[in-house]
Design an enzyme around this catalytic site. Structure first.
Site, short mmCIF file in Angstrom:
data_model
loop_
_atom_site.label_atom_id
_atom_site.label_comp_id
_atom_site.label_asym_id
_atom_site.label_seq_id
_atom_site.Cartn_x
_atom_site.Cartn_y
_atom_site.Cartn_z
N LYS A 286 0.83 -1.22 0.00
CA LYS A 286 0.00 0.00 0.00
C LYS A 286 0.86 1.27 0.00
O LYS A 286 2.04 1.22 0.35
CB LYS A 286 -0.93 -0.02 1.21
CG LYS A 286 -0.23 0.06 2.55
CD LYS A 286 -1.20 -0.23 3.69
CE LYS A 286 -0.50 -0.12 5.02
NZ LYS A 286 -1.28 -0.71 6.12
N ARG B 272 -11.22 -0.69 14.53
CA ARG B 272 -10.98 0.25 13.43
C ARG B 272 -11.82 -0.19 12.23
O ARG B 272 -12.52 0.61 11.64
CB ARG B 272 -9.49 0.26 13.08
CG ARG B 272 -9.11 1.19 11.97
CD ARG B 272 -7.61 1.24 11.72
NE ARG B 272 -7.10 0.05 11.02
CZ ARG B 272 -5.86 -0.06 10.54
NH1 ARG B 272 -5.00 0.94 10.72
NH2 ARG B 272 -5.47 -1.15 9.93
N TYR C 293 16.20 30.57 4.11
CA TYR C 293 15.15 31.40 4.74
C TYR C 293 15.50 31.74 6.18
O TYR C 293 15.87 30.87 6.97
CB TYR C 293 13.81 30.66 4.73
CG TYR C 293 13.18 30.60 3.36
CD1 TYR C 293 12.72 31.76 2.74
CD2 TYR C 293 13.04 29.39 2.69
CE1 TYR C 293 12.14 31.71 1.47
CE2 TYR C 293 12.45 29.33 1.43
CZ TYR C 293 12.01 30.49 0.83
OH TYR C 293 11.44 30.44 -0.41
C1 LIG Z 1 -0.57 -1.76 6.83
C2 LIG Z 1 -1.19 -3.03 7.20
C3 LIG Z 1 -0.40 -4.18 7.39
C4 LIG Z 1 1.11 -4.16 7.38
O1 LIG Z 1 1.60 -3.70 8.63
P1 LIG Z 1 3.17 -3.67 8.95
O2 LIG Z 1 3.25 -3.19 10.35
O3 LIG Z 1 3.78 -2.67 7.99
O4 LIG Z 1 3.69 -5.04 8.73
C5 LIG Z 1 -1.05 -5.38 7.60
N1 LIG Z 1 -2.41 -5.43 7.67
C6 LIG Z 1 -3.19 -4.35 7.53
C7 LIG Z 1 -4.66 -4.48 7.63
C8 LIG Z 1 -2.62 -3.10 7.30
O5 LIG Z 1 -3.39 -2.02 7.18
#
Ligand SMILES: *Cc1c(COP(=O)(O)O)cnc(C)c1O
Length: 337
Positions: free
Chosen positions: A33, A118, A246
């Site tokens: 992602k 969540r 700046y």
């Molecule tokens: C981002 C995410 C992960 C990965 O988490 P890491 O801590 O980067 O391994 C796994 N599952 C879900 C649902 C996530 O949103």
């Protein structure tokens, strides 16, 4: 042009470590992602696939489309149903409403709320969920949960694990009852995989560990994959008493050779206001404030490495490595070395 260099050997090393701990390549879902945590989704997806990973997870259909020619199995974690879903992708179901709205026949994973609150269905909603998904011919390929504090050494992880175990039993019983094929179960993210002594799921879902960042010491021996490089735009002699950038936040006590490099907060670096001491990988401090498109430091040659360990910036800005990496602009050139 500034550059993100991805160390291929380190990436392969990390995947090897992760797959060994998880019990095989077929047990690992790579989380790609947000442009693969800023690393570049297409580059990372290509290597992961070549390595032998078969399933990946992304945030949205937009991200899934970007790599749909590389991965056949893409789980979309934060999809908001439109009724127009693609048969190419696997959609996470984050509440009952999603189950009612998603297109008939879609491929799905049920997210289960085991305590993070969540996303996901409560165990008490599963009977109703199975009624809907069979009525709507949804194809149940997986069920998963996410830990709210796998990176903290408290009891939460164990409580959620137990809740997920009970959920799995319930789902397996419902599969029997409705004559549905058993789905794949997964729960462990990077930190959970690190701390687990055994994985009692079919797969794990690993994000940050792939990129070389451990949450607990060095048990997997992970190596950071990304290094961030800036290119010199110009150089000059900063005379004693002159200030750079700046607000002239840094002023020279003697004549020094300074250079300006082509990365700033517009490229995703957090904005440094010139206070404290923020150092580059060569240990030179950034001089003065970071601009939108540049920063200045002692002339370090044509290229300077901003960081090869995002934790140094994360510590300075009181945040986490994820936050530093994910903000790196997609416009920066990325390549494997
Ligand atoms: C981002 C995410 C992960 C990965 O988490 P890491 O801590 O980067 O391994 C796994 N599952 C879900 C649902 C996530 O949103």
């Amino acid at each position: 042009m500034s550059e993100i260099r991805l160390n291929k050997a380190s990436y392969i090393h990390n995947l090897t470590q992760i797959c060994t701990k998880a019990g095989g390549k077929e047990k690992v879902i790579v989380v790609l992602k947000d442009n693969a945590y800023g690393h570049g989704a297409r580059l990372i997806a290509g290597e992961a696939k070549k390595f032998g990973i078969e399933i990946c997870a992304v945030k949205s259909e937009f991200e899934a489309n970007e790599i749909s020619d590389i991965f056949e199995n893409i789980l979309i974690l934060s999809h908001i149903p439109t009724g127009n879903e693609s048969s190419k992708f696997i959609y996470a179901i984050n509440d009952i409403e999603a189950l009612l709205k998603i297109k008939d026949g879609s491929k799905i994973n049920l997210a289960i709320d085991t305590g993070m609150h969540r996303n996901g269905l409560d165990i008490s909603e599963l009977d109703y969920a199975f009624e809907i998904l069979t009525r709507r011919n949804l194809e149940l390929l997986g069920a998963y949960t996410h830990f709210r504090a796998s990176d903290e050494l408290n009891a939460d992880y164990f409580v959620q694990r137990e809740n997920f175990r009970a959920t799995k039993e319930k789902i397996l019983a419902l599969c029997d009852e409705f004559g549905i094929k058993k789905p794949i179960f997964h729960s462990h993210n990077s930190a959970a995989l690190e701390r687990a002594s055994e994985i009692d799921d079919d797969m794990v879902r690993v994000g940050i560990a792939q990129y070389g960042y451990a949450q607990f010491g060095d048990s997997l021996g992970l190596k950071p994959v990304l290094s961030l490089w800036a290119k010199r735009v110009s150089k000059r002699i900063l005379k004693s008493g002159q200030g750079v950038g700046y607000g002239a936040k840094f002023s020279a006590k003697e004549d020094i050779n300074v250079a300006t490099y082509d990365l700033g907060y517009g490229d995703g670096l957090l904005r440094y206001n010139g206070c404290g001491e923020l150092r580059l990988a060569n240990n030179e401090p950034i001089l003065g404030k970071i601009s939108m498109d540049s920063f200045s430091c002692k002339d370090s040659g044509e290229w300077v490495c901003v960081f090869e360990d995002a934790n140094i910036w994360a510590k300075f800005f009181d945040t986490i490595s994820y936050d530093i990496l994910v903000k790196l602009s997609p416009n920066i050139t990325r390549k494997f070395i």
